[in-house]
Design an enzyme around this catalytic site. Structure first.
Site, PDB file in Angstrom:
ATOM      1  N   SER A 126       0.815  -1.222   0.000  1.00 28.02           N
ATOM      2  CA  SER A 126       0.000   0.000   0.000  1.00 28.02           C
ATOM      3  C   SER A 126       0.845   1.267   0.000  1.00 28.02           C
ATOM      4  CB  SER A 126      -0.882  -0.002   1.247  1.00 28.02           C
ATOM      5  OG  SER A 126      -1.435   1.280   1.453  1.00 28.02           O
ATOM      6  N   GLU A 128       0.154   3.665   1.685  1.00 23.93           N
ATOM      7  CA  GLU A 128       0.209   4.110   3.094  1.00 23.93           C
ATOM      8  C   GLU A 128       1.588   3.861   3.684  1.00 23.93           C
ATOM      9  OE1 GLU A 128      -2.029   5.399   5.638  1.00 23.93           O
ATOM     10  OE2 GLU A 128      -3.008   6.163   3.851  1.00 23.93           O
ATOM     11  N   TYR A 155      -1.681   0.025  10.626  1.00 24.33           N
ATOM     12  CA  TYR A 155      -1.973  -0.632   9.337  1.00 24.33           C
ATOM     13  C   TYR A 155      -0.763  -0.558   8.409  1.00 24.33           C
ATOM     14  CZ  TYR A 155      -3.692  -0.948   4.501  1.00 24.33           C
ATOM     15  OH  TYR A 155      -3.856  -1.270   3.173  1.00 24.33           O
TER      16      TYR A 155
HETATM   17  P1  NAP Z   1     -11.480  -4.677   1.514  1.00 20.56           P
HETATM   18  O1  NAP Z   1     -12.636  -4.332   0.634  1.00 20.56           O
HETATM   19  O2  NAP Z   1     -11.457  -4.205   2.914  1.00 20.56           O
HETATM   20  O3  NAP Z   1     -11.329  -6.283   1.492  1.00 20.56           O
HETATM   21  C1  NAP Z   1     -10.529  -6.947   2.411  1.00 20.56           C
HETATM   22  C2  NAP Z   1     -10.764  -8.424   2.281  1.00 20.56           C
HETATM   23  O4  NAP Z   1      -9.953  -9.123   3.250  1.00 20.56           O
HETATM   24  C3  NAP Z   1     -12.210  -8.880   2.543  1.00 20.56           C
HETATM   25  O5  NAP Z   1     -12.542  -9.875   1.627  1.00 20.56           O
HETATM   26  C4  NAP Z   1     -12.118  -9.459   3.946  1.00 20.56           C
HETATM   27  O6  NAP Z   1     -13.095 -10.437   4.223  1.00 20.56           O
HETATM   28  C5  NAP Z   1     -10.755 -10.115   3.862  1.00 20.56           C
HETATM   29  N1  NAP Z   1     -10.214 -10.466   5.172  1.00 20.56           N
HETATM   30  C6  NAP Z   1     -10.034  -9.648   6.240  1.00 20.56           C
HETATM   31  N2  NAP Z   1      -9.488 -10.344   7.261  1.00 20.56           N
HETATM   32  C7  NAP Z   1      -9.319 -11.620   6.832  1.00 20.56           C
HETATM   33  C8  NAP Z   1      -8.806 -12.806   7.415  1.00 20.56           C
HETATM   34  N3  NAP Z   1      -8.356 -12.807   8.670  1.00 20.56           N
HETATM   35  N4  NAP Z   1      -8.771 -13.933   6.671  1.00 20.56           N
HETATM   36  C9  NAP Z   1      -9.238 -13.945   5.402  1.00 20.56           C
HETATM   37  N5  NAP Z   1      -9.745 -12.865   4.795  1.00 20.56           N
HETATM   38  C10 NAP Z   1      -9.794 -11.712   5.497  1.00 20.56           C
HETATM   39  O7  NAP Z   1     -10.120  -4.175   0.840  1.00 20.56           O
HETATM   40  P2  NAP Z   1      -9.823  -3.746  -0.676  1.00 20.56           P
HETATM   41  O8  NAP Z   1     -10.045  -2.287  -0.827  1.00 20.56           O
HETATM   42  O9  NAP Z   1     -10.461  -4.704  -1.597  1.00 20.56           O
HETATM   43  O10 NAP Z   1      -8.240  -3.924  -0.713  1.00 20.56           O
HETATM   44  C11 NAP Z   1      -7.658  -5.185  -1.032  1.00 20.56           C
HETATM   45  C12 NAP Z   1      -6.260  -5.241  -0.462  1.00 20.56           C
HETATM   46  O11 NAP Z   1      -5.471  -4.185  -1.005  1.00 20.56           O
HETATM   47  C13 NAP Z   1      -6.173  -5.081   1.055  1.00 20.56           C
HETATM   48  O12 NAP Z   1      -5.106  -5.868   1.501  1.00 20.56           O
HETATM   49  C14 NAP Z   1      -5.836  -3.606   1.234  1.00 20.56           C
HETATM   50  O13 NAP Z   1      -5.172  -3.405   2.461  1.00 20.56           O
HETATM   51  C15 NAP Z   1      -4.932  -3.381   0.040  1.00 20.56           C
HETATM   52  N6  NAP Z   1      -4.923  -2.021  -0.516  1.00 20.56           N
HETATM   53  C16 NAP Z   1      -6.076  -1.397  -0.828  1.00 20.56           C
HETATM   54  C17 NAP Z   1      -6.044  -0.142  -1.413  1.00 20.56           C
HETATM   55  C18 NAP Z   1      -7.311   0.573  -1.791  1.00 20.56           C
HETATM   56  O14 NAP Z   1      -7.242   1.798  -1.996  1.00 20.56           O
HETATM   57  N7  NAP Z   1      -8.426  -0.103  -1.930  1.00 20.56           N
HETATM   58  C19 NAP Z   1      -4.811   0.470  -1.683  1.00 20.56           C
HETATM   59  C20 NAP Z   1      -3.644  -0.229  -1.355  1.00 20.56           C
HETATM   60  C21 NAP Z   1      -3.697  -1.481  -0.791  1.00 20.56           C
HETATM   61  P3  NAP Z   1     -14.529 -10.063   4.903  1.00 20.56           P
HETATM   62  O15 NAP Z   1     -15.441  -9.785   3.754  1.00 20.56           O
HETATM   63  O16 NAP Z   1     -14.848 -11.292   5.658  1.00 20.56           O
HETATM   64  O17 NAP Z   1     -14.298  -8.860   5.788  1.00 20.56           O
HETATM   65  O1  G4F Z   2     -10.725   6.685   2.655  1.00 17.50           O
HETATM   66  P1  G4F Z   2      -9.693   6.550   3.707  1.00 17.50           P
HETATM   67  O2  G4F Z   2     -10.097   5.871   4.959  1.00 17.50           O
HETATM   68  O3  G4F Z   2      -8.442   5.860   3.017  1.00 17.50           O
HETATM   69  P2  G4F Z   2      -6.892   5.778   3.438  1.00 17.50           P
HETATM   70  O4  G4F Z   2      -6.683   6.041   4.871  1.00 17.50           O
HETATM   71  O5  G4F Z   2      -6.148   6.626   2.470  1.00 17.50           O
HETATM   72  O6  G4F Z   2      -6.589   4.237   3.186  1.00 17.50           O
HETATM   73  C1  G4F Z   2      -7.018   3.575   1.993  1.00 17.50           C
HETATM   74  O7  G4F Z   2      -6.015   3.690   1.008  1.00 17.50           O
HETATM   75  C2  G4F Z   2      -4.783   3.039   1.323  1.00 17.50           C
HETATM   76  C3  G4F Z   2      -3.828   3.286   0.149  1.00 17.50           C
HETATM   77  O8  G4F Z   2      -3.200   4.529   0.304  1.00 17.50           O
HETATM   78  C4  G4F Z   2      -5.051   1.554   1.538  1.00 17.50           C
HETATM   79  F1  G4F Z   2      -3.877   0.914   1.793  1.00 17.50           F
HETATM   80  C5  G4F Z   2      -6.032   1.365   2.663  1.00 17.50           C
HETATM   81  O9  G4F Z   2      -6.330  -0.043   2.780  1.00 17.50           O
HETATM   82  C6  G4F Z   2      -7.315   2.115   2.339  1.00 17.50           C
HETATM   83  O10 G4F Z   2      -7.910   1.494   1.229  1.00 17.50           O
HETATM   84  O11 G4F Z   2      -9.151   8.000   4.101  1.00 17.50           O
HETATM   85  C7  G4F Z   2      -8.648   8.892   3.120  1.00 17.50           C
HETATM   86  C8  G4F Z   2      -8.418  10.264   3.768  1.00 17.50           C
HETATM   87  C9  G4F Z   2      -7.618  10.180   5.074  1.00 17.50           C
HETATM   88  O12 G4F Z   2      -6.675  11.215   5.074  1.00 17.50           O
HETATM   89  C10 G4F Z   2      -8.652  10.437   6.153  1.00 17.50           C
HETATM   90  O13 G4F Z   2      -8.146  11.063   7.323  1.00 17.50           O
HETATM   91  O14 G4F Z   2      -9.687  10.818   4.108  1.00 17.50           O
HETATM   92  C11 G4F Z   2      -9.604  11.356   5.415  1.00 17.50           C
HETATM   93  N1  G4F Z   2     -10.949  11.391   5.980  1.00 17.50           N
HETATM   94  C12 G4F Z   2     -11.624  12.536   6.302  1.00 17.50           C
HETATM   95  N2  G4F Z   2     -12.816  12.222   6.843  1.00 17.50           N
HETATM   96  C13 G4F Z   2     -11.723  10.346   6.304  1.00 17.50           C
HETATM   97  C14 G4F Z   2     -12.901  10.861   6.852  1.00 17.50           C
HETATM   98  N3  G4F Z   2     -11.533   9.012   6.163  1.00 17.50           N
HETATM   99  C15 G4F Z   2     -12.529   8.180   6.562  1.00 17.50           C
HETATM  100  N4  G4F Z   2     -12.377   6.845   6.398  1.00 17.50           N
HETATM  101  N5  G4F Z   2     -13.689   8.650   7.125  1.00 17.50           N
HETATM  102  C16 G4F Z   2     -13.924   9.994   7.294  1.00 17.50           C
HETATM  103  O15 G4F Z   2     -14.973  10.407   7.794  1.00 17.50           O
END
Ligand code: NAP
Ligand code: G4F
Length: 354
Positions: A126, A128, A155
């Site tokens: 990520s 992050e 995280y």
């Molecule tokens: P998400 O919607 O939160 O999906 C996470 C998945 O992990 C869900 O299927 C969840 O299952 C499963 N999971 C959680 N704990 C588990 C466990 N103990 N054993 C097996 N499965 C488990 O996340 P996403 O946005 O699709 O992201 C996919 C991956 O990319 C994650 O690793 C996230 O950290 C990473 N990532 C995401 C972003 C982004 O912007 N979306 C960016 C960078 C990296 P349940 O349905 O049971 O909760």
């Molecule tokens: O949508 P967020 O919670 O995403 P964040 O923290 O960037 O993390 C996501 O992206 C990562 C990749 O860079 C992934 F690795 C991670 O798994 C996840 O998918 O927050 C985005 C921004 C933050 O700065 C947060 O402080 O939005 C700001 N924010 C402002 N108000 C909020 C809120 N975030 C959330 N979730 N909820 C609020 O009410």
């Protein structure tokens, strides 16, 4: 023979898009879901007949081992994580066990598999992990594969541990493991407690509630402490709607569409040599910018009185600025994002309106 893929995290946003992509490419897809008290297959119900669902949890090394030996995958994608940064401050230990420890379980299972050399592994790293760090050229702050990591949350620290584990197992045991350092990617299927979806879902519900009302001046804004919106012409029995409560609006993110990003995951595993790649759009916008475009989509130019800043959503440590440079992924993988930031926001708003 069709290739076989095993996806940990198939029920999540990315898991659902990746499963669709792999089915299109003719893969046999097995997805791992954990046992929970309610169904979590909402995002994959439409493809359930075409995929196999297996029960497992990445924190349970035995179940991970068994899955890898039973399904004999050619490609293993680990998308499973406790993926919410804010939650990781509240449940750091759980986040560590899943987001770092779970990856170790998968790597160990591959390392001891008799099919070790036939398995390719993708780890969801990520942006992050960059945390508060960026490089800077001509006043442009950015991150790429050479930027040092200074993670800012439990995280991000767990993700960084997993990232180094993959590198270590690649170098130490010759595992074909690649990490995608993916910047934020969203979609109509995004979890509802990430900021983008929280905004578009609120707009969808607000629009349904206020149907028929004129926007742009028609909303009566109550004093801030009342935190409710009132609209002229609403029936007196339902005159108010809770405002949208958010935290830091100044944070900047590099936001793309998940559909584009799962393609990068697949491309990484098609390379002969495993490696790590930044996947991003090369553009950055603030949460405020997202609000501007999202509200404009429903004809609201001034949203300031519809949103309340709630310190509850501030994080103990914030990541202020993410902007990824995806040149390596573009040049070596031939990856290119298709969905622009504006189209992403519009698609999400339109979906929640529908
Ligand atoms: P998400 O919607 O939160 O999906 C996470 C998945 O992990 C869900 O299927 C969840 O299952 C499963 N999971 C959680 N704990 C588990 C466990 N103990 N054993 C097996 N499965 C488990 O996340 P996403 O946005 O699709 O992201 C996919 C991956 O990319 C994650 O690793 C996230 O950290 C990473 N990532 C995401 C972003 C982004 O912007 N979306 C960016 C960078 C990296 P349940 O349905 O049971 O909760
Ligand atoms: O949508 P967020 O919670 O995403 P964040 O923290 O960037 O993390 C996501 O992206 C990562 C990749 O860079 C992934 F690795 C991670 O798994 C996840 O998918 O927050 C985005 C921004 C933050 O700065 C947060 O402080 O939005 C700001 N924010 C402002 N108000 C909020 C809120 N975030 C959330 N979730 N909820 C609020 O009410």
């Amino acid at each position: 023979m069709n290739k076989k893929a095993l996806i940990f995290g198939i029920s999540g946003q990315d898991g659902s898009y990746l499963a669709e992509l792999l089915l299109e490419k003719g893969y046999e897809v097995t997805g791992v879901t954990r046992r929970v008290s309610v169904s979590t297959t909402e995002r994959i119900n439409h493809i359930l007949p075409q995929i196999t669902i297996a029960e497992g949890d990445i924190t349970d090394g035995f179940s991970v081992n068994k899955l890898i030996s039973e399904y004999e995958p050619d490609e293993v994608y680990n998308l499973a994580a406790q993926s919410h940064v804010g939650t990781s401050f509240k449940q750091p230990s759980l986040t560590w066990d899943i987001t770092a420890g779970g990856v170790l379980n998968i790597l160990e299972a591959i390392r001891y598999s008799p099919r070790k050399d036939d398995i390719r592994f993708y780890q969801a790293s990520s942006s992050e992990m960059f945390g508060k760090n960026y490089d800077e050229v001509e006043n442009k702050k950015y991150q790429d594969e050479n930027t040092e990591f200074i993670p800012q949350s439990p995280y991000a620290i767990a993700k960084l541990a997993a990232h180094h584990l993959v590198r270590n197992y690649r170098e130490g045991y010759g595992i074909h493991g690649s990490c995608g350092i993916l910047f934020n990617h969203e979609s109509e299927r995004r979890g509802e407690n990430f900021v983008t979806r929280k905004i578009t879902k609120w707009i969808g519900e607000f629009a349904a509630w206020s149907e028929g009302a004129e926007f742009g001046g028609a909303a009566i804004i109550l004093p801030e402490h009342m935190d409710l919106v009132r609209i002229y012409g609403r029936p007196l029995n339902k005159p108010e709607f809770p405002k949208l409560r958010l935290g830091n609006l100044d944070a900047k993110r590099d936001w793309g569409h998940a559909e584009d990003y799962v393609n990068a995951m697949w491309l990484m595993l098609q390379q002969e040599t495993p490696d790590d790649y930044v996947v991003a759009t090369g553009e950055t916008y603030s949460v405020r910018d997202f609000l501007d475009i999202a509200f404009a989509r429903v004809g609201i130019d001034d949203w300031s009185n519809l949103v309340v800043i709630d310190p509850k959503f501030y994080r103990p440590a914030e990541v202020d600025h993410l902007l990824g440079i995806p040149i390596k992924a573009e040049e070596e993988l031939g990856w290119k994002r298709k969905v622009s930031f504006k189209d992403l926001v519009h698609r999400m708003v339109d979906s929640d309106l529908a």
